[in-house]
Design an enzyme around this catalytic site. Structure first.
Site, PDB file in Angstrom:
ATOM      1  N   ARG A  54      -7.355  -0.338  -6.740  1.00 27.98           N
ATOM      2  CA  ARG A  54      -7.761   0.636  -6.053  1.00 27.98           C
ATOM      3  C   ARG A  54      -7.645   2.064  -6.767  1.00 27.98           C
ATOM      4  NH1 ARG A  54      -4.365   1.298  -0.535  1.00 27.98           N
ATOM      5  NH2 ARG A  54      -6.225   2.147   0.101  1.00 27.98           N
ATOM      6  N   ARG A  71       0.829  -1.478  -0.015  1.00 25.75           N
ATOM      7  CA  ARG A  71       0.044  -0.095  -0.131  1.00 25.75           C
ATOM      8  C   ARG A  71       0.921   1.247  -0.198  1.00 25.75           C
ATOM      9  NH1 ARG A  71       2.379   2.146   3.785  1.00 25.75           N
ATOM     10  NH2 ARG A  71       0.721   3.703   3.833  1.00 25.75           N
ATOM     11  N   GLY A  72       0.196   2.500  -0.233  1.00 28.21           N
ATOM     12  CA  GLY A  72       0.938   3.812  -0.312  1.00 28.21           C
ATOM     13  C   GLY A  72       1.054   4.073  -1.864  1.00 28.21           C
ATOM     14  N   ALA A  73       0.668   5.099  -2.290  1.00 28.47           N
ATOM     15  CA  ALA A  73       0.598   5.272  -3.862  1.00 28.47           C
ATOM     16  C   ALA A  73       1.803   4.930  -4.439  1.00 28.47           C
ATOM     17  CB  ALA A  73       0.302   6.909  -3.930  1.00 28.47           C
ATOM     18  N   GLN A  91      -2.288   2.889  10.045  1.00 27.10           N
ATOM     19  CA  GLN A  91      -1.191   2.762   9.140  1.00 27.10           C
ATOM     20  C   GLN A  91      -0.066   3.728  10.079  1.00 27.10           C
ATOM     21  OE1 GLN A  91      -3.885   3.296   7.788  1.00 27.10           O
ATOM     22  NE2 GLN A  91      -3.798   2.467   5.658  1.00 27.10           N
ATOM     23  N   ASN A 106      -5.478  12.406   0.268  1.00 24.18           N
ATOM     24  CA  ASN A 106      -4.562  11.426   0.972  1.00 24.18           C
ATOM     25  C   ASN A 106      -5.571  10.706   2.002  1.00 24.18           C
ATOM     26  OD1 ASN A 106      -1.912  10.798   1.615  1.00 24.18           O
ATOM     27  ND2 ASN A 106      -2.182  11.764   3.552  1.00 24.18           N
ATOM     28  N   LYS A 107      -4.802   9.875   2.894  1.00 23.34           N
ATOM     29  CA  LYS A 107      -5.252   9.020   3.831  1.00 23.34           C
ATOM     30  C   LYS A 107      -6.625   9.949   4.560  1.00 23.34           C
ATOM     31  CE  LYS A 107      -5.248   5.726   4.367  1.00 23.34           C
ATOM     32  NZ  LYS A 107      -6.267   4.800   3.575  1.00 23.34           N
ATOM     33  N   ASP A 121      -2.109  10.857  -2.322  1.00 30.42           N
ATOM     34  CA  ASP A 121      -2.569   9.765  -3.501  1.00 30.42           C
ATOM     35  C   ASP A 121      -2.682  10.137  -4.662  1.00 30.42           C
ATOM     36  OD1 ASP A 121      -2.975   8.495  -0.603  1.00 30.42           O
ATOM     37  OD2 ASP A 121      -3.173   6.663  -2.059  1.00 30.42           O
TER      38      ASP A 121
HETATM   39  O1  MRU Z   1      -4.702   3.215   2.132  1.00 28.58           O
HETATM   40  P1  MRU Z   1      -2.946   3.386   1.979  1.00 28.58           P
HETATM   41  O2  MRU Z   1      -2.303   3.001   3.355  1.00 28.58           O
HETATM   42  O3  MRU Z   1      -2.774   2.931   0.669  1.00 28.58           O
HETATM   43  O4  MRU Z   1      -2.802   5.026   2.041  1.00 28.58           O
HETATM   44  C1  MRU Z   1      -1.778   5.515   2.050  1.00 28.58           C
HETATM   45  C2  MRU Z   1      -1.879   6.988   2.029  1.00 28.58           C
HETATM   46  O5  MRU Z   1      -2.576   7.612   2.143  1.00 28.58           O
HETATM   47  C3  MRU Z   1      -0.298   7.739   1.926  1.00 28.58           C
HETATM   48  O6  MRU Z   1      -0.298   8.803   2.612  1.00 28.58           O
HETATM   49  C4  MRU Z   1      -0.040   8.064   0.517  1.00 28.58           C
HETATM   50  O7  MRU Z   1      -0.244   6.907  -0.429  1.00 28.58           O
HETATM   51  C5  MRU Z   1       1.268   8.512   0.214  1.00 28.58           C
HETATM   52  S1  MRU Z   1       2.522   7.538   0.257  1.00 28.58           S
HETATM   53  C6  MRU Z   1       3.915   8.103   0.075  1.00 28.58           C
END
Ligand code: MRU
Length: 353
Positions: A92, A45-47, A201, A252-253, A242
């Site tokens: 996603r 996970r994470g963009a 997270q 973002n999250k 994201d």
């Molecule tokens: O749902 P996730 O854990 O994939 O969400 C991640 C985030 O929101 C991060 O802040 C974002 O992807 C940036 S990662 C460098």
């Protein structure tokens, strides 16, 4: 520093982030379906990490097609390859890096087919391109870290939300890349990590990866952020992204926009960190960003030894939110720092490749 994935030529090894911090185990993805599954389940996970994993998933998809459809027309191959791309894209919806990476691989395959290259040559070249996406992400994060750390004062006290670290990328991290750089420069006093409900997270991943690297970190629950800003001398908030719309609105999250509102109230700079591949110039404002909604069980029971909400409760579980550009002090990418209004700087970055 922790490694999120490793390309093995015919398979992709992923660190299973759903098991952290209690177990460090890996998942061997031998085909693109398993990569897609891992993205859906947040095992990766994470963009930026999702983008790189999906790029490797495309290579696995091509390998499978090339072995099954060797006698088929180029047209059939591309139709099937597009289906694989669409499957990975569907896993996603919010992170733009996913689409960015799979399109890059797909377009490269189309160009090579048009140039009459052999299936084997295309396979090798797609593998190289996916490795380049992976490698470049680490380099980009290091540059983001340098630009971002320069904005921080001495003895910086930072608040961050979710995990935009090595675990969310191919290495180093975006927001946590800034933290790592500030730590190396000797100007970091403390990182406050929001736990980040519902999937934690911040508690499971940010706290873990910073502790692993001996970086000072304090965990707080999400509802403590206002009090911490008031009493703990927070001088900057730094978060990942994201998808950044052309006007600077940033997805973002879930919880990020609330933190931005608090930062504005307390006069604390709010910085967004991300690679330029996270900027989506086809998306004029945050209103056009599709927000992923996830399984209600993530709110009612996941991570808890027993259920914490009544059976049958209606749950709204958006995975992301959009922070309006007006709450963002600066957006930092590998190309530099953009201040509001953001769109002209974005256009310049996007035009010079
Ligand atoms: O749902 P996730 O854990 O994939 O969400 C991640 C985030 O929101 C991060 O802040 C974002 O992807 C940036 S990662 C460098």
């Amino acid at each position: 520093m922790v490694k999120t994935m490793e390309w093995q030529g015919q398979s992709l090894l992923l660190l299973d982030q759903t098991k952290l911090p209690s177990e460090i185990i890996t998942i061997l993805c031998k085909d693109y379906r398993r990569v897609g599954e891992a993205i859906k389940r947040l095992e990766v996970r994470g963009a930026p990490a999702i983008g790189a994993a999906a790029a490797f998933g495309m290579v696995l998809g091509w390998q499978e097609l090339a072995s099954r459809y060797a006698d088929f027309s180029q047209e059939t191959l591309l139709i099937e390859f597009k289906k694989i791309k669409n499957f990975l894209l569907s896993t996603r919806p919010t992170a733009v890096n996913l689409g960015w990476a799979v399109e890059k691989i797909y377009k490269h395959a189309v160009a090579m087919i048009n140039a009459q290259q052999s299936l084997k040559a295309i396979e090798t070249s797609l593998g190289n391109l996916a490795c380049k996406i992976y490698q470049e992400d680490i380099e980009v994060n290091r540059r983001i870290g340098i630009y971002g750390a320069a904005l921080l004062p001495q003895q910086a006290r930072i608040l961050t939300h979710c995990n935009a670290g090595a675990l969310a990328t191919c290495g180093w991290g975006t927001a946590l890349g800034v933290v790592r750089q500030a730590f190396l420069d000797g100007r970091l006093e403390m990182v406050y990590a929001d736990e980040t409900r519902p999937l934690l997270q911040g508690a499971r991943l940010t706290a873990w990866e910073l502790i692993e690297d001996n970086i000072p970190v304090t965990l707080i629950t999400d509802n403590m952020a206002a009090w911490v800003m008031q009493t703990q001398h927070i001088d900057s908030v730094i978060v990942g992204a994201d998808r950044i719309a052309a006007n600077g609105d940033t997805a973002n999250k879930i919880g990020t926009s609330g933190v931005a509102v608090l930062a504005k109230y307390y006069g604390i700079p709010f910085y967004v960190l991300g690679p330029t591949s996270t900027i989506d110039m086809d998306c004029p404002t945050g209103k056009e960003i599709k927000i992923e909604e996830r399984d209600p069980a993530e709110v009612t029971e996941k991570w808890y030894a027993r259920r914490i909400a009544p059976e049958g409760i209606h749950v709204y579980n958006p995975a992301f939110d959009v922070t309006p550009a007006e709450l963002i002090t600066a957006i930092i990418t590998e190309k530099g720092i953009a201040y509001p209004p953001f769109s002209d700087t974005f256009r310049g970055w996007k035009e010079c490749k």
